[in-house]
Enzyme design. Structure first.
Site, mmCIF file in Angstrom:
data_model
loop_
_atom_site.group_PDB
_atom_site.id
_atom_site.type_symbol
_atom_site.label_atom_id
_atom_site.label_comp_id
_atom_site.label_asym_id
_atom_site.label_seq_id
_atom_site.Cartn_x
_atom_site.Cartn_y
_atom_site.Cartn_z
ATOM 1 N N HIS A 306 0.829 -1.212 0.000
ATOM 2 C CA HIS A 306 0.000 0.000 0.000
ATOM 3 C C HIS A 306 0.862 1.260 0.000
ATOM 4 O O HIS A 306 0.524 2.259 0.638
ATOM 5 C CB HIS A 306 -0.947 0.003 1.203
ATOM 6 N N TRP A 328 4.257 -2.285 -3.750
ATOM 7 C CA TRP A 328 5.025 -3.066 -2.783
ATOM 8 C C TRP A 328 6.462 -2.548 -2.729
ATOM 9 O O TRP A 328 7.187 -2.572 -3.724
ATOM 10 C CB TRP A 328 5.058 -4.547 -3.180
ATOM 11 N N ASP A 361 0.220 -5.190 6.058
ATOM 12 C CA ASP A 361 -0.737 -6.165 5.532
ATOM 13 C C ASP A 361 -0.600 -6.307 4.015
ATOM 14 O O ASP A 361 -0.076 -5.424 3.336
ATOM 15 C CB ASP A 361 -2.170 -5.758 5.881
ATOM 16 N N GLU A 362 -1.068 -7.412 3.487
ATOM 17 C CA GLU A 362 -1.216 -7.679 2.047
ATOM 18 C C GLU A 362 0.096 -7.485 1.268
ATOM 19 O O GLU A 362 0.094 -6.941 0.173
ATOM 20 C CB GLU A 362 -2.345 -6.802 1.472
ATOM 21 N N TYR A 363 1.170 -7.954 1.862
ATOM 22 C CA TYR A 363 2.476 -7.866 1.192
ATOM 23 C C TYR A 363 2.736 -9.147 0.401
ATOM 24 O O TYR A 363 2.022 -10.144 0.525
ATOM 25 C CB TYR A 363 3.569 -7.634 2.233
#
Length: 764
Positions: A306, A328, A361-363
């Site tokens: 993000h 990223w 998060d969400e890496y």
């Protein structure tokens, strides 16, 4: 045009009927149940007063206490400025003192009742007074840090707590009782309450990165959440569109990304968003505002995913492995680590909170151990450099690896596909329940709730429940008295950026949800065991609509269905409704004779306008007017304007009527012909906004959904801007205006024709 009489307005109304902070964990005993005395006992004592969240314990007396103009708020002289009790017991990072809380309560009472009570510092108080004091038993595991005693009796009202914040929560209960007692002259039932929260973290998380939200709105969210005894706001300051599919984001560097903190250090000022960003002084003033409402602010800069707001400037820092996300950060690049340490060194000191969220998060799931090392590194970094702890979004399931995440890192659990709360607890992590979908609101996201079903939260959700349909499954839920469960709340995301929902509509969604979460975070099932949702919502609605300090509701007070009616027949913008919302002709605006059946009308030029006492109106509503534009118009000439948006006679590329909300434009494809009268109106029912041309609905306001790269026929609920007819910025419509009306409900085509034609026919 002749004046529309009250009789005609009444006829129209009649016709319409036909069509119409991360805190330490509470003692386990905090979640046990206590019997509540009510009017069913032999003494016929006063029943438990309704407040949100419900009082934990109530011992009803008989009789009542009544607010009067001689009432004072008396602050105990021994504790007015805080001191040892607050310092030793509060969880607030920068606590307010009892006198500051009292002064806020004074303002609230005046807003709700019209009575201007005085605040005095004294050890003496009388039967008409509200006495605020500390000194409650700090060893009482239920009162703990935020509980309080509330005594309403013949000798007056007293609120006694362990900390000043605890006393403030007592004022919230008292304020709600006053709101609901307006019909009895603000008479309150005598009795004694012992009230305390089941969980220490009662939080609302707001995504303010993907939608510009001004500080004025954020202050109102603090006022809203504080009203229901939430003690934490979590602001998500950096992000970009939630696009994860390769083919949908090949041009990632052109996508919207935002970083909402603006430093005066040129090394970091370059990242600040131009549309909305906050300076160090802004953040200082905001924290001073929220702390006197009992709230701590947790900041979040979300990395290493993000992070488009940074990789746009440094594409060499992004992972380029075919995902085409571009947001990223490459943790294999040492420059990234150095940059992030410098970034937090710049901004961490802006915030009082003892806890900071780093997101995480969400890496990239192929780099699990690297990401785990990253969060452990920043745990140590913040502890050593700032004496702060960190929290992260639950991510360990999707970041597989052998490196164990430090158990001292507080986890916001949000989804079982990313983390398992039971496993986290076994490994010693404190967790907060923001589990989707029950604690997630993502307007227009399709995969998550567009809005929250408050009844479901009230009847089924609990902070210890991670699966409301399998509440007895120990693999899906934790124990109610689990000491590592700190609490939870609501997460408000705006993945679809600002084109999908207006600021006012977003507030409306949140305001309808937070009361139910506040109920469960503080009192658990006590309220729902005693009161059905239908009865609860009746009183909840009245409270929600009367929170002092809230303007974002955009529902102006009105004595009838017509909020405003201007026909200009008296030579001015006199309101023909019952409300007296008269307009003011400014900068050369004047009333002239139209020379036709419209009679007297308002004439505007580019610099002139008519101001009204009403900022705007949220759904349901209808707004309309007759317009005779000249052939000479400035680009984007304005018909209506307020802080919520504008109604334009044209847009940048076409001569079509256009709505502008929160910086986005929505074309209606309707053209107002020059030098002739046309009727333009719009009406919203909360689902869509219909646009009427010459009393017939011609369009529905749609928005272009960039996430799916196609028009999804998704509608926008416009907030009607009615602060000015024309613009204060020198860009008003050039022409004649007549028959302006604002109605506090939506209408259908037949009703619009009825209203518009009465103006056109110039009836007496």
């Amino acid at each position: 045009m002749r004046r529309v009489s009250f009789a005609l307005l009444a006829a129209i109304a009649a016709a319409s009927v036909l069509g119409v902070a991360a805190n330490p964990v509470p003692d386990a005993t905090l979640v046990s149940t206590h019997p509540t005395k009510s009017s069913t006992n032999k003494h016929q004592s006063n029943p438990t007063p309704f407040v949100i969240p419900s009082l934990q314990e109530w011992d009803g007396g008989s009789g009542e206490w009544k607010l009067s103009r001689s009432t004072r708020i008396v602050v105990d002289k021994s504790y007015a400025k805080g001191g040892a009790l607050d310092a030793g017991n509060t969880f607030m990072a920068n606590p307010s003192n009892l006198q500051q809380f009292a002064e806020g309560f004074q303002s609230d009472i005046k807003a709700v009742t019209g009575i201007d009570v005085k605040v005095v510092v004294s050890n003496k108080h009388g039967k008409n007074d509200i006495f605020l004091t500390l000194g409650a038993d700090a060893k009482d595991p239920k009162l703990n840090h935020e509980g309080y005693h509330l005594d309403i009796g013949k000798k007056g009202i007293s609120i006694q707590a362990v900390t000043s914040r605890g006393a403030f929560w007592g004022t919230r209960s008292l304020l709600q009782m006053l709101i609901l007692a307006d019909e009895t002259g603000y008479a309150l039932p005598q009795g004694h309450a012992r009230d305390y929260p089941n969980y220490h973290e009662r939080k609302v998380m707001q995504d303010i990165a993907r939608k510009p939200i001004p500080l004025s709105d954020l202050r109102e969210y603090a006022t809203l959440t504080s009203f229901y005894k939430f003690n934490t706001l979590h602001h998500h300051y950096s992000d970009n569109p939630a696009v994860m599919v390769k083919d949908l984001m090949p041009d990632w560097q052109t996508k919207y990304a935002a970083f909402r903190l603006r430093s005066d250090n040129p090394t970091y000022s370059m990242y600040a968003s131009n549309d909305t960003s906050f300076t160090k002084q802004d953040i200082r003033e905001y924290q001073d505002f929220v702390k006197v409402r009992g709230i701590d602010l947790i900041p979040e800069i979300d990395t290493p995913a993000h992070s488009l707001c940074f990789t746009k400037f440094h594409p060499e820092w992004s992972i380029n492995n075919g995902t085409a996300r571009g947001d990223w950060l490459d943790l294999g690049n040492q420059e990234v680590w150095t940059f992030l340490e410098g970034l937090w060194t710049e901004f961490a000191g802006w915030f009082d909170s003892s806890e900071i969220s780093i997101g995480a998060d969400e890496y990239d799931p192929t780099k699990g151990d690297l990401a785990r090392t990253f969060v452990n590194h920043f745990h140590d970094f913040f502890g050593e450099k700032f004496n702060k702890t960190i929290r992260m979004w639950g991510s360990d399931v999707r970041l597989p690896g052998t490196v164990e995440i430090n158990p001292n890192i507080h986890t916001d659990h949000w989804g079982f596909t990313y983390s398992n709360p039971m496993d986290l607890i076994k490994r010693g992590h404190r967790i907060s329940n923001l589990n989707a979908p029950d604690s997630y609101m993502v307007p227009r996201a399709q995969a998550y709730p567009d809005s929250i079903d408050a009844q479901k939260i009230y009847e089924l959700w609990e902070p210890w429940v991670f699966d409301i349909f399998n509440k007895t499954d120990p693999n899906r839920n934790v124990s109610p008295d689990e000491p590592l469960l700190t609490g939870g709340g609501l997460a408000v995301w705006v993945d679809f950026l600002s084109e999908s929902v207006t600021r006012v509509e977003l507030y409306d969604r949140v305001s309808h949800a937070v009361g139910a979460y506040g109920e469960k975070l503080w009192a658990g099932t006590k309220g729902s065991d005693r009161i059905s949702y239908e009865k609860w919502e009746t009183s909840a609605k009245k409270l929600r609509e009367n929170i002092p300090g809230i303007t974002l509701r955009r529902r102006p007070e009105t004595k009838g269905q017509f909020v405003i009616s201007y026909d200009f027949e008296d030579g001015a913008a006199k309101d023909g409704s019952e409300n007296g919302y008269n307009g003011k002709l400014s900068n050369g605006a004047k009333v002239v004779d139209s020379g036709d059946s419209h009679g007297k009308v308002a004439q505007l030029s580019a610099n002139s306008y008519i101001s009204t006492p009403v900022e705007g109106i949220s759904y349901p509503y209808s707004v309309g007017m007759w317009v005779k534009p000249s052939g000479d118009q400035k680009p984007n000439a304005v018909l209506l304007e307020s802080g919520d948006g504008r109604l334009l006679i044209s847009n940048d590329t076409a001569s079509t009527v256009t709505f502008e909300q929160d910086g986005n434009k929505y074309d209606t494809q309707i053209i107002l012909p020059p030098n002739e009268w046309s009727h333009i109106a719009f009406s919203s029912d909360g689902v869509q906004t219909g646009v009427f041309f010459n009393m017939r609905r011609q369009a529905i306001v749609n928005y272009y959904n960039s996430r799916w790269d196609m028009l999804k026929n998704e509608t926008l609920v416009v907030t009607a801007p009615v602060r000015t007819i024309g613009s204060t910025q020198g860009n008003s419509v050039n022409g004649l205006i007549d028959g302006v009306f604002v109605l506090d409900r939506s209408v259908y085509s037949g009703e619009m024709s009825f209203i518009g034609n009465r103006y056109a026919d110039a009836l007496p």
